[in-house]
Enzyme design. Sequence first.
Site, PDB file in Angstrom:
ATOM      1  N   HIS A   1       0.829  -1.196   0.000  1.00 51.88           N
ATOM      2  CA  HIS A   1       0.000   0.000   0.000  1.00 51.88           C
ATOM      3  C   HIS A   1       0.870   1.255   0.000  1.00 51.88           C
ATOM      4  O   HIS A   1       2.078   1.186   0.215  1.00 51.88           O
ATOM      5  CB  HIS A   1      -0.929   0.019   1.218  1.00 51.88           C
TER       6      HIS A   1
ATOM      7  N   LYS B   1      -0.663   4.896   4.516  1.00 52.16           N
ATOM      8  CA  LYS B   1      -1.613   3.985   5.141  1.00 52.16           C
ATOM      9  C   LYS B   1      -1.235   3.777   6.598  1.00 52.16           C
ATOM     10  O   LYS B   1      -0.080   3.508   6.925  1.00 52.16           O
ATOM     11  CB  LYS B   1      -1.661   2.650   4.398  1.00 52.16           C
TER      12      LYS B   1
END
Length: 250
Positions: free
Chosen positions: A142, A146
């Site tokens: 990600h 995040k």
Amino acid sequence: MVKILLNGCGGKMGTAITNLSKNYDNISIVAGVDKSPKDSSSYPVFKSISEVNVDCDVILDFSRPDSLDEILNYSNTNSLPIVLCTTGYTNEQIDKINEFSKNHTVFRSANMSIGVNIVNNILKSVSTILYENYDIELIEKHHNQKVDAPSGTALLLADTIKNTISEKIDYIYGREGVSKKKHNEIGIHAIRGGSIVGEHDLIFAGEGETIEIKHTAQSRDVFAAGSLKACAFIYKKAAGLYDMNDVLGM
């Protein structure tokens, strides 16, 4: 027309949902909540959900776990169904959501992508078959902003595999030093960098062959579309806890 209150409207996902909602005739975002409201929004934005005074049908939450209590209180006071797309809840918060859903309408999913949920259902069918002769590892990637690791989706997929296998399964979060793999372990590895939207790679490694099941999100629109579909689905539903399997009829 389903009127949506979007909690977390100023974030990247909130922006994607707002933009995509303009393509729907049966859905409208009528108000938003964000700690830093922007004057350019096409609907009124409030700093706190408790300040919202706009009539709406569904609360859609794409924010942070620490906003849960405020959302539940507003839902209870105004008799509104909730679509919870936030990840990173503690076990205590999940218990609170489950208890709340006994008397209220709640939708919760770790991932709003239709593709991820189809992959999850594939895992329910193949994991028991593959486990005997294959080692299992999971890699998730990600963007660098995040907050939670591993991702809620990684845990969703790992839990699905774990729940299909009768043997006790242990999660190993990354490895270092002397770390010979045991067969009953699922390695879960989190990578953070750049602007990666989301990748989840499930590896079944056997003798002489490897099977990979991979999902790559190329745009936040896949999550936005799923969340809007969930809002339309849950509108006027009876009290209970719903997820993407209910939306997809799986």
